[in-house]
Design an enzyme around this catalytic site. Sequence first.
Site, PDB file in Angstrom:
ATOM      1  N   HIS A   1       2.405   3.478  -8.908  1.00 29.11           N
ATOM      2  CA  HIS A   1       2.128   2.059  -9.200  1.00 29.11           C
ATOM      3  C   HIS A   1       3.286   1.429  -9.984  1.00 29.11           C
ATOM      4  O   HIS A   1       3.674   0.292  -9.748  1.00 29.11           O
ATOM      5  CB  HIS A   1       0.823   1.925  -9.987  1.00 29.11           C
ATOM      6  CG  HIS A   1      -0.391   2.350  -9.215  1.00 29.11           C
ATOM      7  ND1 HIS A   1      -0.619   1.942  -7.912  1.00 29.11           N
ATOM      8  CD2 HIS A   1      -1.441   3.147  -9.534  1.00 29.11           C
ATOM      9  CE1 HIS A   1      -1.754   2.464  -7.480  1.00 29.11           C
ATOM     10  NE2 HIS A   1      -2.273   3.207  -8.442  1.00 29.11           N
TER      11      HIS A   1
ATOM     12  N   ASN B   1     -10.930  -2.330  -5.282  1.00 26.82           N
ATOM     13  CA  ASN B   1     -10.181  -1.301  -6.020  1.00 26.82           C
ATOM     14  C   ASN B   1     -10.857  -0.929  -7.346  1.00 26.82           C
ATOM     15  O   ASN B   1     -10.520   0.092  -7.954  1.00 26.82           O
ATOM     16  CB  ASN B   1      -8.731  -1.748  -6.281  1.00 26.82           C
ATOM     17  CG  ASN B   1      -7.865  -1.750  -5.034  1.00 26.82           C
ATOM     18  OD1 ASN B   1      -6.956  -2.558  -4.894  1.00 26.82           O
ATOM     19  ND2 ASN B   1      -8.134  -0.835  -4.114  1.00 26.82           N
TER      20      ASN B   1
ATOM     21  N   ASP C   1       0.826  -1.213   0.000  1.00 23.21           N
ATOM     22  CA  ASP C   1       0.000   0.000   0.000  1.00 23.21           C
ATOM     23  C   ASP C   1       0.859   1.262   0.000  1.00 23.21           C
ATOM     24  O   ASP C   1       2.006   1.246   0.461  1.00 23.21           O
ATOM     25  CB  ASP C   1      -0.925  -0.023   1.231  1.00 23.21           C
ATOM     26  CG  ASP C   1      -2.048   0.994   1.121  1.00 23.21           C
ATOM     27  OD1 ASP C   1      -2.426   1.345  -0.015  1.00 23.21           O
ATOM     28  OD2 ASP C   1      -2.547   1.439   2.163  1.00 23.21           O
ATOM     29  N   GLY C   2       0.279   2.340  -0.516  1.00 23.77           N
ATOM     30  CA  GLY C   2       0.941   3.645  -0.451  1.00 23.77           C
ATOM     31  C   GLY C   2       1.552   4.100  -1.767  1.00 23.77           C
ATOM     32  O   GLY C   2       2.249   5.125  -1.801  1.00 23.77           O
ATOM     33  N   ASN C   3       1.285   3.394  -2.847  1.00 23.18           N
ATOM     34  CA  ASN C   3       1.847   3.794  -4.153  1.00 23.18           C
ATOM     35  C   ASN C   3       1.392   5.193  -4.561  1.00 23.18           C
ATOM     36  O   ASN C   3       2.187   6.009  -5.017  1.00 23.18           O
ATOM     37  CB  ASN C   3       1.375   2.826  -5.249  1.00 23.18           C
ATOM     38  CG  ASN C   3       1.977   1.458  -5.114  1.00 23.18           C
ATOM     39  OD1 ASN C   3       2.899   1.261  -4.340  1.00 23.18           O
ATOM     40  ND2 ASN C   3       1.455   0.500  -5.867  1.00 23.18           N
TER      41      ASN C   3
ATOM     42  N   TRP D   1       2.923   7.909  -2.400  1.00 29.92           N
ATOM     43  CA  TRP D   1       4.355   8.025  -2.726  1.00 29.92           C
ATOM     44  C   TRP D   1       4.524   8.993  -3.900  1.00 29.92           C
ATOM     45  O   TRP D   1       5.379   9.886  -3.866  1.00 29.92           O
ATOM     46  CB  TRP D   1       4.911   6.647  -3.092  1.00 29.92           C
ATOM     47  CG  TRP D   1       6.359   6.636  -3.467  1.00 29.92           C
ATOM     48  CD1 TRP D   1       7.428   6.479  -2.630  1.00 29.92           C
ATOM     49  CD2 TRP D   1       6.909   6.806  -4.795  1.00 29.92           C
ATOM     50  NE1 TRP D   1       8.608   6.531  -3.342  1.00 29.92           N
ATOM     51  CE2 TRP D   1       8.312   6.730  -4.679  1.00 29.92           C
ATOM     52  CE3 TRP D   1       6.355   6.999  -6.057  1.00 29.92           C
ATOM     53  CZ2 TRP D   1       9.171   6.836  -5.767  1.00 29.92           C
ATOM     54  CZ3 TRP D   1       7.203   7.118  -7.146  1.00 29.92           C
ATOM     55  CH2 TRP D   1       8.600   7.039  -7.005  1.00 29.92           C
TER      56      TRP D   1
HETATM   57  C1  IPE Z   1      -5.426  -2.615  -0.141  1.00 26.27           C
HETATM   58  O1  IPE Z   1      -5.119  -1.269  -0.215  1.00 26.27           O
HETATM   59  C2  IPE Z   1      -5.330  -3.245  -1.498  1.00 26.27           C
HETATM   60  C3  IPE Z   1      -4.000  -3.322  -2.078  1.00 26.27           C
HETATM   61  C4  IPE Z   1      -2.894  -2.920  -1.533  1.00 26.27           C
HETATM   62  C5  IPE Z   1      -3.947  -3.931  -3.381  1.00 26.27           C
HETATM   63  P1  IPE Z   1      -6.235  -0.140  -0.366  1.00 26.27           P
HETATM   64  O2  IPE Z   1      -5.526   1.144  -0.502  1.00 26.27           O
HETATM   65  O3  IPE Z   1      -7.180  -0.496  -1.451  1.00 26.27           O
HETATM   66  O4  IPE Z   1      -7.013  -0.247   1.013  1.00 26.27           O
HETATM   67  P2  IPE Z   1      -7.884   0.835   1.784  1.00 26.27           P
HETATM   68  O5  IPE Z   1      -8.848   1.396   0.801  1.00 26.27           O
HETATM   69  O6  IPE Z   1      -6.928   1.877   2.290  1.00 26.27           O
HETATM   70  O7  IPE Z   1      -8.527   0.087   2.911  1.00 26.27           O
HETATM   71  C1  IPE Z   2      -1.673   0.251  -3.342  1.00 21.61           C
HETATM   72  O1  IPE Z   2      -1.422   1.619  -3.344  1.00 21.61           O
HETATM   73  C2  IPE Z   2      -1.836  -0.297  -4.730  1.00 21.61           C
HETATM   74  C3  IPE Z   2      -3.232  -0.623  -5.077  1.00 21.61           C
HETATM   75  C4  IPE Z   2      -4.244  -0.559  -4.270  1.00 21.61           C
HETATM   76  C5  IPE Z   2      -3.463  -1.094  -6.421  1.00 21.61           C
HETATM   77  P1  IPE Z   2      -2.599   2.672  -3.327  1.00 21.61           P
HETATM   78  O2  IPE Z   2      -2.989   2.967  -4.723  1.00 21.61           O
HETATM   79  O3  IPE Z   2      -3.709   2.263  -2.443  1.00 21.61           O
HETATM   80  O4  IPE Z   2      -1.869   3.932  -2.723  1.00 21.61           O
HETATM   81  P2  IPE Z   2      -2.441   4.939  -1.647  1.00 21.61           P
HETATM   82  O5  IPE Z   2      -2.850   4.115  -0.470  1.00 21.61           O
HETATM   83  O6  IPE Z   2      -3.587   5.643  -2.283  1.00 21.61           O
HETATM   84  O7  IPE Z   2      -1.293   5.830  -1.352  1.00 21.61           O
HETATM   85 MG    MG Z   3      -4.106   2.513  -0.456  1.00 22.90          MG
END
Ligand code: IPE
Ligand code: IPE
Ligand code: MG
Length: 240
Positions: free
Chosen positions: A31, A62, A14-16, A19
């Site tokens: 991503h 997602n 998580d956190g892409n 970032w």
């Molecule tokens: C969980 O992260 C799914 C993945 C990392 C693929 P999310 O960013 O979707 O989760 P929430 O929405 O913060 O709970």
């Molecule tokens: C996780 O990173 C990757 C996926 C859910 C596909 P996020 O896209 O949730 O990144 P944040 O949490 O919004 O930073």
């Molecule tokens: Mg996320």
Amino acid sequence: MIDDKLKHLAIIMDGNGRWAQKKGLIRSLGHKEGAKALEKIAIYANKIGIKYLSVYAFSTDNFKRSEAEVTYLMDLFVDTFSKQYSKYEKNNIKVIFSGTEKGLRKDVIKTMHEIKEKTKDNTGGVLNICLNYGGQEEIIRAAERYHEDLANKRVKKIQINRDNFYQYLDNNLPPVDLMVRTGGEKRLSNFLLYQLTYAELYFIDDYFPDFTPKILEKIIDNFYKRDRKFGGINEKKNKN
Ligand code: IPE
Ligand code: IPE
Ligand code: MG
């Protein structure tokens, strides 16, 4: 040294998006960097002897994101899998998927089938990519498979318990020993709900693109210091 205490590692990548945003970039670039970080982590985990690595790549929820972000992510999967598979092949890693193909694009499904087929005889370790995945949905699918076995008399009710119920999940993997979530959120977001029952949980603030083998190494060192009791008592530590 990795042993059977750490057979299965799971990561919520998580956190892409954050970032990228922090750097003033568009979320998609986060991503892209995340995909690169995954390759390094998967090869490292395999090298140090972790037999199973499950990663959360895309949750069913997602799909609630903008069409542009979902399309970018699906394009990235096709591109990344087609390129990364040769690295996994070289490292003797078998790639499998958890989740449902329902709702995924045809080219994504085709790429998943190809990488699965090409790496199916590899024996060095398993990379389980959770794509279009939800833990509750997986438990429902497992219940349906179990029900079918009962209805067709392939199994009797008394034969099934919490340990062998894993056979009905998307993949018959061992329970997760260690779960790491990057990006600072302290929740499971519908990840591997059945398999995480007694997992040790680590929530770290680093965004996934910044996650490195070095950070993982530290977490593993700490994991080996934790006292896992599974509801019992550590006899050596508690003499009375
Ligand atoms: C969980 O992260 C799914 C993945 C990392 C693929 P999310 O960013 O979707 O989760 P929430 O929405 O913060 O709970
Ligand atoms: C996780 O990173 C990757 C996926 C859910 C596909 P996020 O896209 O949730 O990144 P944040 O949490 O919004 O930073
Ligand atoms: Mg996320």
